[in-house]
Design a protein around this motif. Structure first.
Motif: not given
Lengths: 193, 193
Positions: A10-11, A13-14, B25, B28-29, B36, B40
């Motif tokens: 998961l990380f 993909k950031l 980051i 992006h989230i 997502l 996470l």
């Protein structure tokens, strides 16, 4: 795949985090107190509920309008047009600009299927009452140049001054290592002293 | 500080992530689907419950003993001594080593207050039955060298072969850019062809 590997995936993909960095981060979280993991989890869970788009400029905010649009001290006659909400954060950190913002939500990029219709341009045109200047703070890339040219054409029928951020050598840069295009822009945009 | 800034601050405290990367980051989230963020968050919440230390080697695992220690195909007569659990992941990715591991949990570093008593050395000594070789896979740094020397002294009373990972020029490296110490080690450790 166990819990550790799932979180590493998961990380990784950031943006800006590769597989090795993701590993380091997850091991760091594992080595730290569970409080860190839980705080991160809590903030992530509520992020999308708490943060929305500002109805005026399109930036991310908790309250609508955002703190910049709501601030009576900001000069509403200057709009700084930016590609995305993150650019607002970076320009704000510079504490140089005292006007307001407008988030386009992208740049014109026909190859990526982004046309002017996908951008927040109509919204920008609806905000032009009482505006004296528009600063196009778009990246000096092909997409940024295209978008700036497009906006310039649309905006020239309005009695508004349009400018674009200076492009040239970065402060602390070295002529020896600067690429030809940047050097050429530095010459074109030279300032009298 | 709003939810966005809080999350940026949290991310910027993770190893290898600066303030700008943290911003990228989080934006992006925010731009991605809430799925997502929630995935996470879920993985972070359960991480410490699911992952524990292997009672044998000290690596991170969901089941105790870990998959390496429990694997009957692994050669239990070779123990690879590593600084931390993450090194195990990296060596496993190489698919070269077929023995088992032992996590020290650090390196001797008097200036940082880490003495041999803080490391999992007694545990290592209790595992030496039937062991033929110990590979010290410790970083070629002052702390790694000190720890290797210390372990060598303790282990020399046992009928066990002790080795250390080769130190020298990295593959693809260039003599011109290698530091003196590494070059000196490359000469000392030169191999006959």
């Amino acid at each position: 795949m166990n819990a550790l590997d799932r979180l590493v995936t998961l990380f990784s993909k950031l943006p800006g985090i590769g597989k090795k960095s993701a590993g380091r981060i997850v091991y760091h979280i594992l080595d730290s107190s569970p409080v860190l993991a839980h705080t991160l989890a809590k903030e992530l869970t509520t992020l999308h509920q708490l943060i929305r788009r500002c109805g005026t400029c399109g930036g991310f905010t908790e309250a609508d309008p955002c703190s910049v649009c709501a601030d009576s001290n900001r000069d509403k006659s200057i709009i700084c047009v930016i590609e995305n909400a993150q650019d607002m954060r970076i320009i704000e950190e510079g504490r140089e600009f005292t006007g307001v913002y407008h988030v386009l939500g992208g740049l014109i990029a026909p190859l990526d299927g982004v046309s002017p219709a996908n951008l927040s341009i109509d919204k920008l045109l609806s905000r032009l009452d009482g505006v004296d200047e528009i600063i196009l703070a778009l990246n000096p890339t092909v997409e940024g140049d295209t978008t700036a040219l497009y906006l310039q054409k649309i905006l020239k029928s309005y009695p508004i001054e349009i400018s674009r951020l200076a492009s040239g050598m970065p402060v602390g840069g070295n002529i020896e290592y600067i690429d030809k295009l940047t050097l050429s822009r530095s010459f074109k945009g030279r300032t009298k002293i």
